[in-house]
Design an enzyme around this catalytic site. Structure first.
Site, PDB file in Angstrom:
ATOM      1  CB  CYS A  66      -0.932  -0.008   1.201  1.00 56.13           C
ATOM      2  SG  CYS A  66      -1.980  -1.466   1.224  1.00 56.13           S
TER       3      CYS A  66
ATOM      4  CG  HIS B 248      -3.332   3.175   2.427  1.00 55.12           C
ATOM      5  ND1 HIS B 248      -3.748   2.864   1.160  1.00 55.12           N
ATOM      6  CD2 HIS B 248      -3.402   2.024   3.155  1.00 55.12           C
ATOM      7  CE1 HIS B 248      -4.051   1.581   1.104  1.00 55.12           C
ATOM      8  NE2 HIS B 248      -3.854   1.045   2.304  1.00 55.12           N
TER       9      HIS B 248
ATOM     10  CG  ASN C 281      -6.510  -1.216   1.191  1.00 54.78           C
ATOM     11  OD1 ASN C 281      -5.798  -0.731   0.314  1.00 54.78           O
ATOM     12  ND2 ASN C 281      -6.018  -1.718   2.307  1.00 54.78           N
TER      13      ASN C 281
HETATM   14  O1  UT7 Z   1      -3.743  -1.507   3.618  1.00 57.72           O
HETATM   15  C1  UT7 Z   1      -2.761  -1.986   4.456  1.00 57.72           C
HETATM   16  C2  UT7 Z   1      -3.110  -1.872   5.854  1.00 57.72           C
HETATM   17  N1  UT7 Z   1      -4.301  -2.594   6.168  1.00 57.72           N
HETATM   18  C3  UT7 Z   1      -5.049  -2.156   7.130  1.00 57.72           C
HETATM   19  O2  UT7 Z   1      -4.766  -1.128   7.654  1.00 57.72           O
HETATM   20  C4  UT7 Z   1      -6.221  -2.999   7.575  1.00 57.72           C
HETATM   21  C5  UT7 Z   1      -6.333  -2.862   9.048  1.00 57.72           C
HETATM   22  N2  UT7 Z   1      -7.367  -3.671   9.678  1.00 57.72           N
HETATM   23  C6  UT7 Z   1      -8.688  -3.392   9.619  1.00 57.72           C
HETATM   24  O3  UT7 Z   1      -9.144  -2.571   8.849  1.00 57.72           O
HETATM   25  C7  UT7 Z   1      -9.572  -4.090  10.633  1.00 57.72           C
HETATM   26  O4  UT7 Z   1      -8.753  -4.770  11.544  1.00 57.72           O
HETATM   27  C8  UT7 Z   1     -10.607  -5.076  10.036  1.00 57.72           C
HETATM   28  C9  UT7 Z   1     -11.698  -4.318   9.322  1.00 57.72           C
HETATM   29  C10 UT7 Z   1      -9.936  -6.042   9.108  1.00 57.72           C
HETATM   30  C11 UT7 Z   1     -11.270  -5.853  11.168  1.00 57.72           C
HETATM   31  O5  UT7 Z   1     -11.859  -4.975  12.117  1.00 57.72           O
HETATM   32  P1  UT7 Z   1     -11.536  -5.105  13.667  1.00 57.72           P
HETATM   33  O6  UT7 Z   1     -12.362  -4.108  14.347  1.00 57.72           O
HETATM   34  O7  UT7 Z   1     -10.059  -5.045  13.860  1.00 57.72           O
HETATM   35  O8  UT7 Z   1     -12.107  -6.538  13.980  1.00 57.72           O
HETATM   36  P2  UT7 Z   1     -11.359  -7.827  14.603  1.00 57.72           P
HETATM   37  O9  UT7 Z   1     -10.423  -8.422  13.607  1.00 57.72           O
HETATM   38  O10 UT7 Z   1     -10.829  -7.520  15.965  1.00 57.72           O
HETATM   39  O11 UT7 Z   1     -12.585  -8.802  14.772  1.00 57.72           O
HETATM   40  C12 UT7 Z   1     -13.693  -8.515  15.650  1.00 57.72           C
HETATM   41  C13 UT7 Z   1     -14.778  -9.547  15.384  1.00 57.72           C
HETATM   42  C14 UT7 Z   1     -14.270 -10.980  15.343  1.00 57.72           C
HETATM   43  O12 UT7 Z   1     -15.261 -11.805  15.940  1.00 57.72           O
HETATM   44  P3  UT7 Z   1     -15.122 -12.309  17.449  1.00 57.72           P
HETATM   45  O13 UT7 Z   1     -13.829 -13.085  17.517  1.00 57.72           O
HETATM   46  O14 UT7 Z   1     -15.111 -11.067  18.291  1.00 57.72           O
HETATM   47  O15 UT7 Z   1     -16.341 -13.157  17.631  1.00 57.72           O
HETATM   48  C15 UT7 Z   1     -14.180 -11.295  13.886  1.00 57.72           C
HETATM   49  O16 UT7 Z   1     -14.293 -12.659  13.600  1.00 57.72           O
HETATM   50  O17 UT7 Z   1     -15.359  -9.314  14.102  1.00 57.72           O
HETATM   51  C16 UT7 Z   1     -15.358 -10.522  13.343  1.00 57.72           C
HETATM   52  N3  UT7 Z   1     -15.251 -10.188  11.936  1.00 57.72           N
HETATM   53  C17 UT7 Z   1     -16.337  -9.979  11.162  1.00 57.72           C
HETATM   54  N4  UT7 Z   1     -17.656  -9.989  11.419  1.00 57.72           N
HETATM   55  C18 UT7 Z   1     -18.488  -9.720  10.421  1.00 57.72           C
HETATM   56  C19 UT7 Z   1     -14.139 -10.035  11.179  1.00 57.72           C
HETATM   57  N5  UT7 Z   1     -14.464  -9.726   9.915  1.00 57.72           N
HETATM   58  C20 UT7 Z   1     -15.820  -9.690   9.879  1.00 57.72           C
HETATM   59  C21 UT7 Z   1     -16.746  -9.410   8.858  1.00 57.72           C
HETATM   60  N6  UT7 Z   1     -18.074  -9.429   9.180  1.00 57.72           N
HETATM   61  N7  UT7 Z   1     -16.377  -9.126   7.601  1.00 57.72           N
END
Ligand code: UT7
Length: 335
Positions: A116, A257, A287
């Protein structure tokens, strides 16, 4: 001899036609429009056609950047493409293919891989080539067909990424006020496993096991990446502004970004940026990795918001891990 500076002359972008909405994703993985919007700010992303490859998108964006720069293509002496989804993983480079598609012959052309952060990385290379006097007009491109490495059964990644391309012409000038003011690019390979596409490569050459285990798809430690992104992006921008003694309120266009609205909001708030200073396209493009920043610049240029001489502050973070920021005026013509 007078000092040479590198100026940002023009911008172009290409967005594929097909839209993948949150409602579409609801049918593919266990997710909801509400979750995606709340956690990422993304409403939809664009996906390239099956027969549309990275160089097709890059060439379309680059053709616009060339036209808007009013620099004849015969005067381009370097083409660099930032991509982690090249047409071919080994050779030839996507920059070579783009050059050929545009009829730019007999010039140096190569790709770089900085995920990125790719666009700000190529900007740094263009700057160095120009300021050293080696090149005069450098065509830089960020192009990604990210959909080709996304596992559409992994809800943690498939909701985030989209396809697209952006390009800019960077040219030599003797006018200091037109030149890139400052640029910082860095990396830390200790976090390589935060964002990784395990195969194909020398670690995992193509094999049946690679396909069975889906090692050709992007893997991301989302939450860890998120936290580090906020911290690094904020620190990077604070440093570049302080070093150049420019207060954040003097930046009309902060172009981070476009990975996640929550990351952008957290960084914007930490810098005390007003809403109108922060460029946001993540909602409609998702993204797009190395294409994200030039697509965002193109959006504000095409809508007439980006005018000649106005300051842009670029800030990016991605796989590697890599990060970079740049402070520069827009040296092209307003729309
Ligand atoms: O471009 C290069 C850099 N990339 C980034 O900067 C990406 C950075 N990361 C993110 O944007 C976020 O971490 C995500 C959008 C990928 C995820 O959001 P988050 O708030 O960090 O969620 P998390 O990974 O901590 O997950 C929280 C919960 C989990 O469930 P449990 O374990 O709490 O039951 C996940 O399984 O959300 C769940 N989850 C989803 N639920 C519904 C993860 N993805 C999804 C989804 N829909 N698509």
């Amino acid at each position: 001899m007078s000092q040479i500076y590198a100026s940002f002359r023009s911008i172009g972008a290409y967005v594929p036609e097909k839209i993948l909405s949150n409602a579409d994703l609801e049918k593919m993985v266990d997710t909801t429009d509400e979750w995606i919007l709340k956690r990422t700010g993304i409403k939809e992303r664009h996906i390239a056609a099956d027969d549309e490859v990275t160089s097709d998108m890059g060439a379309k964006a680059a053709a616009l950047a060339i036209e808007r720069s009013a620099i004849p293509k015969e005067e381009i002496d370097l083409v660099i493409c930032a991509t982690v989804t090249p047409d071919y993983f080994n050779m030839p480079s996507t920059a070579c293919i783009i050059s050929d598609k545009l009829g730019i012959n007999n010039v140096q052309a190569f790709d770089i891989s900085a995920a990125c952060s790719g666009f700000v990385y190529v900007l740094s290379i263009a700057k160095a080539f120009i300021e050293s006097g080696m090149k005069k007009n450098v065509l830089i491109i960020g192009a990604e067909k990210f959909s080709s490495i996304v596992d559409y059964t992994d809800r943690g990644t498939c909701i985030l990424f989209g396809d697209g391309a952006g390009a800019a012409m960077i040219s030599a000038t003797t006018k200091k006020e037109e030149g890139i003011i400052d640029l910082h690019a860095s990396a830390d390979g200790a976090y390589a496993d935060f964002l990784v596409t395990p195969a194909p490569g020398t670690v995992h050459p193509v094999s049946q096991q690679v396909l069975d285990e889906g090692l050709n798809f992007v893997q991301m430690k989302g939450n860890e990446t998120f936290k580090l992104a906020v911290k690094t992006l904020t620190k990077d921008v604070k440093e570049i502004l302080a070093k150049n003694e420019i207060p954040s309120e003097d930046i009309p266009h902060f172009i981070p970004h476009q990975a996640n609205y929550r990351i952008i909001k957290a960084v914007g708030d930490a810098l005390k940026m007003k809403e109108e200073q922060v460029v946001l396209t993540v909602g409609k493009y998702g993204n797009t990795s190395a294409a994200s920043i030039p697509m965002a610049i193109n959006d504000i240029w095409e809508s007439g918001r980006l005018k000649t001489g106005e300051l842009m502050l670029l800030d990016t973070f991605g796989g590697g891990l890599t990060w970079a920021s740049a402070l520069l005026p827009f040296a092209g013509k307003s729309k």
